[in-house]
Design an enzyme around this catalytic site. Sequence first.
Site, PDB file in Angstrom:
ATOM      1  N   LYS A  80       0.852  -1.189   0.000  1.00 30.00           N
ATOM      2  CA  LYS A  80       0.000   0.000   0.000  1.00 30.00           C
ATOM      3  C   LYS A  80       0.881   1.230   0.000  1.00 30.00           C
ATOM      4  O   LYS A  80       1.988   1.208   0.554  1.00 30.00           O
ATOM      5  CB  LYS A  80      -0.864   0.004   1.268  1.00 30.00           C
ATOM      6  CG  LYS A  80      -2.056   0.907   1.201  1.00 30.00           C
ATOM      7  CD  LYS A  80      -3.263   0.231   0.562  1.00 30.00           C
ATOM      8  CE  LYS A  80      -4.434   1.199   0.434  1.00 30.00           C
ATOM      9  NZ  LYS A  80      -5.612   0.582  -0.153  1.00 30.00           N
ATOM     10  N   GLY A 181     -20.016   7.355   4.715  1.00 27.83           N
ATOM     11  CA  GLY A 181     -19.090   7.733   3.637  1.00 27.83           C
ATOM     12  C   GLY A 181     -19.724   7.460   2.289  1.00 27.83           C
ATOM     13  O   GLY A 181     -19.928   6.300   1.915  1.00 27.83           O
ATOM     14  N   GLY A 183     -18.536   8.454  -0.797  1.00 30.75           N
ATOM     15  CA  GLY A 183     -17.573   8.793  -1.834  1.00 30.75           C
ATOM     16  C   GLY A 183     -17.758   7.847  -3.007  1.00 30.75           C
ATOM     17  O   GLY A 183     -18.890   7.472  -3.355  1.00 30.75           O
ATOM     18  N   ASN A 184     -16.670   7.433  -3.621  1.00 32.42           N
ATOM     19  CA  ASN A 184     -16.763   6.605  -4.830  1.00 32.42           C
ATOM     20  C   ASN A 184     -17.495   5.290  -4.584  1.00 32.42           C
ATOM     21  O   ASN A 184     -18.417   4.939  -5.315  1.00 32.42           O
ATOM     22  CB  ASN A 184     -15.351   6.313  -5.361  1.00 32.42           C
ATOM     23  CG  ASN A 184     -14.691   7.572  -5.876  1.00 32.42           C
ATOM     24  OD1 ASN A 184     -15.362   8.422  -6.445  1.00 32.42           O
ATOM     25  ND2 ASN A 184     -13.401   7.693  -5.664  1.00 32.42           N
ATOM     26  N   VAL A 185     -17.095   4.566  -3.542  1.00 32.47           N
ATOM     27  CA  VAL A 185     -17.734   3.267  -3.292  1.00 32.47           C
ATOM     28  C   VAL A 185     -19.119   3.468  -2.681  1.00 32.47           C
ATOM     29  O   VAL A 185     -20.095   2.849  -3.109  1.00 32.47           O
ATOM     30  CB  VAL A 185     -16.877   2.380  -2.361  1.00 32.47           C
ATOM     31  CG1 VAL A 185     -17.571   1.042  -2.129  1.00 32.47           C
ATOM     32  CG2 VAL A 185     -15.484   2.158  -2.932  1.00 32.47           C
TER      33      VAL A 185
HETATM   34  P1  NAD Z   1     -13.578   8.114  -1.291  1.00 26.89           P
HETATM   35  O1  NAD Z   1     -12.485   9.024  -0.845  1.00 26.89           O
HETATM   36  O2  NAD Z   1     -14.156   8.292  -2.643  1.00 26.89           O
HETATM   37  O3  NAD Z   1     -14.795   8.181  -0.237  1.00 26.89           O
HETATM   38  C1  NAD Z   1     -14.623   8.172   1.136  1.00 26.89           C
HETATM   39  C2  NAD Z   1     -15.723   9.069   1.694  1.00 26.89           C
HETATM   40  O4  NAD Z   1     -15.711   8.976   3.119  1.00 26.89           O
HETATM   41  C3  NAD Z   1     -15.534  10.550   1.342  1.00 26.89           C
HETATM   42  O5  NAD Z   1     -16.728  11.061   0.823  1.00 26.89           O
HETATM   43  C4  NAD Z   1     -15.156  11.175   2.670  1.00 26.89           C
HETATM   44  O6  NAD Z   1     -15.564  12.521   2.770  1.00 26.89           O
HETATM   45  C5  NAD Z   1     -15.921  10.284   3.629  1.00 26.89           C
HETATM   46  N1  NAD Z   1     -15.480  10.345   5.028  1.00 26.89           N
HETATM   47  C6  NAD Z   1     -14.217  10.459   5.516  1.00 26.89           C
HETATM   48  N2  NAD Z   1     -14.257  10.480   6.855  1.00 26.89           N
HETATM   49  C7  NAD Z   1     -15.560  10.350   7.217  1.00 26.89           C
HETATM   50  C8  NAD Z   1     -16.257  10.273   8.465  1.00 26.89           C
HETATM   51  N3  NAD Z   1     -15.616  10.345   9.628  1.00 26.89           N
HETATM   52  N4  NAD Z   1     -17.589  10.118   8.451  1.00 26.89           N
HETATM   53  C9  NAD Z   1     -18.270  10.047   7.291  1.00 26.89           C
HETATM   54  N5  NAD Z   1     -17.670  10.111   6.075  1.00 26.89           N
HETATM   55  C10 NAD Z   1     -16.344  10.272   6.051  1.00 26.89           C
HETATM   56  O7  NAD Z   1     -13.025   6.645  -1.073  1.00 26.89           O
HETATM   57  P2  NAD Z   1     -13.611   5.287  -1.671  1.00 26.89           P
HETATM   58  O8  NAD Z   1     -12.798   4.917  -2.836  1.00 26.89           O
HETATM   59  O9  NAD Z   1     -15.081   5.388  -1.771  1.00 26.89           O
HETATM   60  O10 NAD Z   1     -13.228   4.259  -0.516  1.00 26.89           O
HETATM   61  C11 NAD Z   1     -13.988   4.183   0.688  1.00 26.89           C
HETATM   62  C12 NAD Z   1     -13.383   3.114   1.612  1.00 26.89           C
HETATM   63  O11 NAD Z   1     -13.395   1.858   0.942  1.00 26.89           O
HETATM   64  C13 NAD Z   1     -11.924   3.365   1.996  1.00 26.89           C
HETATM   65  O12 NAD Z   1     -11.680   2.879   3.288  1.00 26.89           O
HETATM   66  C14 NAD Z   1     -11.157   2.530   0.988  1.00 26.89           C
HETATM   67  O13 NAD Z   1      -9.874   2.157   1.450  1.00 26.89           O
HETATM   68  C15 NAD Z   1     -12.074   1.335   0.882  1.00 26.89           C
HETATM   69  N6  NAD Z   1     -11.925   0.617  -0.373  1.00 26.89           N
HETATM   70  C16 NAD Z   1     -12.095   1.259  -1.556  1.00 26.89           C
HETATM   71  C17 NAD Z   1     -11.971   0.547  -2.747  1.00 26.89           C
HETATM   72  C18 NAD Z   1     -12.216   1.191  -4.078  1.00 26.89           C
HETATM   73  O14 NAD Z   1     -12.389   0.468  -5.061  1.00 26.89           O
HETATM   74  N7  NAD Z   1     -12.246   2.500  -4.168  1.00 26.89           N
HETATM   75  C19 NAD Z   1     -11.661  -0.824  -2.707  1.00 26.89           C
HETATM   76  C20 NAD Z   1     -11.516  -1.451  -1.469  1.00 26.89           C
HETATM   77  C21 NAD Z   1     -11.653  -0.712  -0.311  1.00 26.89           C
END
Ligand code: NAD
Length: 352
Positions: A80, A181, A183-185
């Site tokens: 990572k 959260g 965001g993307n996922v």
């Molecule tokens: P992202 O940055 O697009 O979204 C994360 C969201 O969480 C953001 O909108 C952020 O503002 C919000 N956030 C942060 N702190 C917060 C809190 N205390 N309370 C509420 N919301 C909060 O990231 P993502 O790509 O959607 O990933 C989300 C999680 O999933 C991460 O932990 C990431 O490691 C994990 N993940 C993502 C993927 C992927 O394909 N993107 C794959 C496996 C795991």
Amino acid sequence: MSVFQHPEFDRHESVHFMHDTDTGLQAIIAIHSTALGPAAGGCRRWAYVDSAAALTDALRLARGMTYKNAVAGLNFGGGKAVILAADSAPKSPALFQAFGRAVESLGGRYVTAEDVGCTVDDMRSVAAVTRYVSGLPKGAAGAGGDPSPLTALGVFLGIRAAAKTRLGVDSLQDLRIAVQGVGNVGLNLCRLLHKAGARLLVADVNREHLARIASELPVTQLAPHELLFSDVEILAPCALGNVLTSQTIPHIKAKIIAGAANNQLATEQDGARLAARDILYAPDYVINAGGIINVAHEYFGNSSEEKVVAEVEKIPLRLDAIFAESRQSGEPTNIIADRMARRIVAASKKKD
Ligand code: NAD
């Protein structure tokens, strides 16, 4: 503190501290294991309190990637990268190219992709200087691109499996699901959950992300600290890690915890704390493997979206096996998943 005495140090093969004067890049790349293949795991860009917090995150996330890739049956080890976000190092193509040069210097031992705080465009900048990168715009073959929709699909299928096991239901219709959260996922997951008839409660610290989801889906917005303890059947942590702790677990009302965030449990013992409260926990790195499955298919080439989806559809089967073993043995689900992962890595070492 010495890295070797760090509580999260788990015999990582190497840890690299990368700095670039021109762009101000400060990054840490942790390679936990290359036993199963090149260490693969996304790049997170985050405003850490200090570099010690960034190191802790990198070490934990890298080990999680070893376990995730092993259980998902991928020819990837675990690693990572974290980029320390700072005003002195603003986000730019040049910053990601500097990061790409750092990745390139490791000669393929580490393969990067996007994670929190990074986009497909950022990976395009990385790809200008190294081929050890995935999560790029989709090629003609069809596999690849932003991994988050595939992560969301795996989490959605995992939530259905958990609902069947813990609640005895085949449908998510009218279930209350709290998504932390968006965001993307989280956004992609909410789309799937809404289609399946679930009632959505959401929280985020990013107002734009909240506005985006509210303009598209019927959601109830809560403050982040309220959402965790809301009266729901299912809690899906999709923000950052360390949300399930000795402090929070006693107050959680959800019967199932199943979400995308990495490192949801603050400590291994928190898995037992959840089990003691009869809260079914879907181990994070098992349920959220959809994205890395997509990344692997893109990186090793010659694949298609259909093949990726077929692999992602195996996630609920793995969870079912873990849930069944947990029911039989009484062991927490995280312990069972960790053992499964360590066995796979150990077996590959024996073959060498
Ligand atoms: P992202 O940055 O697009 O979204 C994360 C969201 O969480 C953001 O909108 C952020 O503002 C919000 N956030 C942060 N702190 C917060 C809190 N205390 N309370 C509420 N919301 C909060 O990231 P993502 O790509 O959607 O990933 C989300 C999680 O999933 C991460 O932990 C990431 O490691 C994990 N993940 C993502 C993927 C992927 O394909 N993107 C794959 C496996 C795991």
